[in-house]
Design an enzyme around this catalytic site. Sequence first.
Site, PDB file in Angstrom:
ATOM      1  N   TYR A  59     -12.328   0.530   1.443  1.00  0.00           N
ATOM      2  CA  TYR A  59     -12.267   0.335   2.896  1.00  0.00           C
ATOM      3  C   TYR A  59     -13.382  -0.572   3.402  1.00  0.00           C
ATOM      4  CZ  TYR A  59      -8.720   3.942   3.389  1.00  0.00           C
ATOM      5  OH  TYR A  59      -7.553   4.644   3.318  1.00  0.00           O
ATOM      6  N   HIS A  72       0.818  -1.219   0.000  1.00  0.00           N
ATOM      7  CA  HIS A  72       0.000   0.000   0.000  1.00  0.00           C
ATOM      8  C   HIS A  72       0.854   1.272   0.000  1.00  0.00           C
ATOM      9  CE1 HIS A  72      -3.773   1.944  -0.173  1.00  0.00           C
ATOM     10  NE2 HIS A  72      -3.839   2.366   1.071  1.00  0.00           N
ATOM     11  N   ASP A 111      20.497   2.978  -7.630  1.00  0.00           N
ATOM     12  CA  ASP A 111      19.253   3.717  -7.359  1.00  0.00           C
ATOM     13  C   ASP A 111      18.296   2.924  -6.467  1.00  0.00           C
ATOM     14  OD1 ASP A 111      18.078   1.859  -9.053  1.00  0.00           O
ATOM     15  OD2 ASP A 111      17.803   3.237 -10.718  1.00  0.00           O
ATOM     16  N   SER A 134      -2.387   5.423  10.854  1.00  0.00           N
ATOM     17  CA  SER A 134      -1.481   6.349  10.163  1.00  0.00           C
ATOM     18  C   SER A 134      -0.088   6.310  10.793  1.00  0.00           C
ATOM     19  CB  SER A 134      -2.039   7.773  10.258  1.00  0.00           C
ATOM     20  OG  SER A 134      -1.081   8.725   9.828  1.00  0.00           O
TER      21      SER A 134
END
Length: 740
Positions: free
Chosen positions: A537, A151, A671, A311
């Site tokens: 959700y 995610h 990278d 969060s």
Amino acid sequence: MARKTAYCKLNGLEMSLIVLFLLMTVVSVGLITVLSLRLDSEKQVTPEEPSPSVSPPENPYLIGVGRADCTGPVADLPMMGYASTGQTARGLHTRLFSRAFIVDDGSKRVVFVTADIGMVSQRLRLEVLQELKAKYGDLYRQDNVVMSGTHTHAGVGGYFQYTLFMITSKGYIKPSIQAIVSGIVKSIDIAHRNLRPGRIFINKGQLADSNLNRSPHSYMNNPEEERNRYEFNTDKQIVIMKFTDLDGDGIGLLSWFAVHPVSMNNTNRMVSSDNLGYASYAFEQEKNIGFLPGEGPFVAGFSSSNLGDSSPNIRGPVCVNTGEKCDYLNSSCPIGGKKACIAFGPGEDMFESTRIIGENMSKKAKELYSSAKQELHGPVYGAHQWVNMTDETVPLNSTHTGRTCKPALGHSFAAGTTDGGGEFNFTQGDTDGDPFWDGIRDAILGPPSNETTACHQPKPILFSTGEMDSPLPWHPAIVDVQIITIGSLAIVAVPGEFTTMSGRRIREAVKKELEVKESFANAEVVVAGLCNIYTHYITTYEEYQIQRYEGGSTIYGPHSLSAYIQRYRGLARAIAHETIGDLPKGPEPPFFDEDKLFNQVKDPVADVAQNGTTFGDVLQQVGPVYKVGEIASVTFVAGNPRHSGDIRDKTFVTVERFHNDTNSWEIVHTDASWETRFHWIKGLFGPSQSKVEWHIPLTAQTGTYRIQHFGHYKQLTDSTATPYVGTSDAFKVTKSFYYY
């Protein structure tokens, strides 16, 4: 006689010496044995590799781990996560990887894949399974392969077949989805080739200071007696699987923790694996000593879980223009509205916040890995069904039932979150709607039906996506539900973002069904997020009533969670009673012809070198000397990175150190390294630049270095991609300027 006596005395002396020698030998061997056992014991209890709890099982699992690059185009394409039209890729922060774990019990096998992408879409899963079938026949199937997305909101889109997702990512973009498909398949190929007898241990613990509930008002609407069973309003539990060979040497780690990878915010323009990706990077770098990132035999996967309201911005939301707290109910500010209400992570900027949250996960996983002693035994199972989530009936009590709805998004969906606000005047917690926006919707798309409106109450519908099918359905109706088990561990593969309490309820329900059988006594159940198909959700019924962002984005209505629990209980029951073969397969999802999928991304224009320059020329040179902790930067004349085609297993950047003894350059960073940043600066009508930064770590060795940039350009006169290389001047790195 005298000579004979002397002879006998001599023999007695020799015999004494021989006996003494034998005694010393026995003592020495004993001491060596004791010392050896002690050293072995000390070696076995080191933090890195603890001693196994019991002797290796007679019938060990076959275990395979694999990792492969799945980085797609890093320029011009929309990024997938924040649905911000202006957030298109402009370079590379870290590469994206797919990590695969295969477990075989001798008769059955299961596969778990965690990929550094926004989510696994239905289209992506179906394309991967098609390639696996072409390679392996029926070995890897719908029922035994789980695909999960971390995610990250800093990957590119373009791998969907439903209209809403194609709109936000400008269509179905073949180079984007092909890179992910190829990366996932390659990671499974590598794990398949590496299959060998091994052992699996699990462990779990609490991880503090790494997640925060961004919708506490919704959470508080859950029943008080339920909330009182938990100490926190987010899941602090981290679960790990430790994979070893039969000698106890580690070969892999798989972990689950509930946190959104949104440490990289919606101003970021570089492709990045975010905090979960950093955790994998840090763990693998510590295990794969001497290897560049993305290389080496040890594979560490950090997977998403029930992160819906969780969060990483643990300092919480504040009004950035006043410093005051945001409104608790709708996360807005008196001045600036929701756009001014922004949550911040623990670092000084998004890069440091990414590192801190990722490091927290990696360190805790290392601690749990080192102390893991609970070993998994027993068979593996995989159970899967397709479900029409628009038409599920669930019992509410002995007399009443509820049902799921055709998909729809509420007004709060458009409000966004404190991790990234939406546009216009939409706000979280809106249960009334707005006649202005409803009028625009009705004029352009048509109003939602009375049936759908009633079904979604109290959600005010902004987009009735289940009633919109032009040019293709806007949302899926057919959804995957799946559980795989390894011994007493159950992995519940959920098709979206379950909130904290939703995840807790589904874990509890699955655990209860499994534990009716002794073989699943004390079962450990984990929720793996964003698996197999994306359906936004899934909140609890109580959270849905508040209609914050998560509730507004629960597309199948207020009884979605109850329907999922019902289905996952059925899968768990079938596993426990070994009746998986009796499960109905369910209605198959569509696989739309590619010519029906639209693509709004234009081909890049021809590259143009600035006057008097050629591709790879240096426009802004590095300095002559840098101290550790500083940033070495160089800018090159560049081509569009999309002209480099498939960039998997390649690099746009190297940082190289010069060895005087061999008169050669050694690559110390690519990278894929955390320390490098590749910025593509797009000009008008063709000219562009590549700016490469090396954030010199404090651990860097002193010496002479250079930076190289690799790319391709296309010109109007030649449609083929031509490679180029740019090289900076050599520069010194010192611990202190006083040493230079």
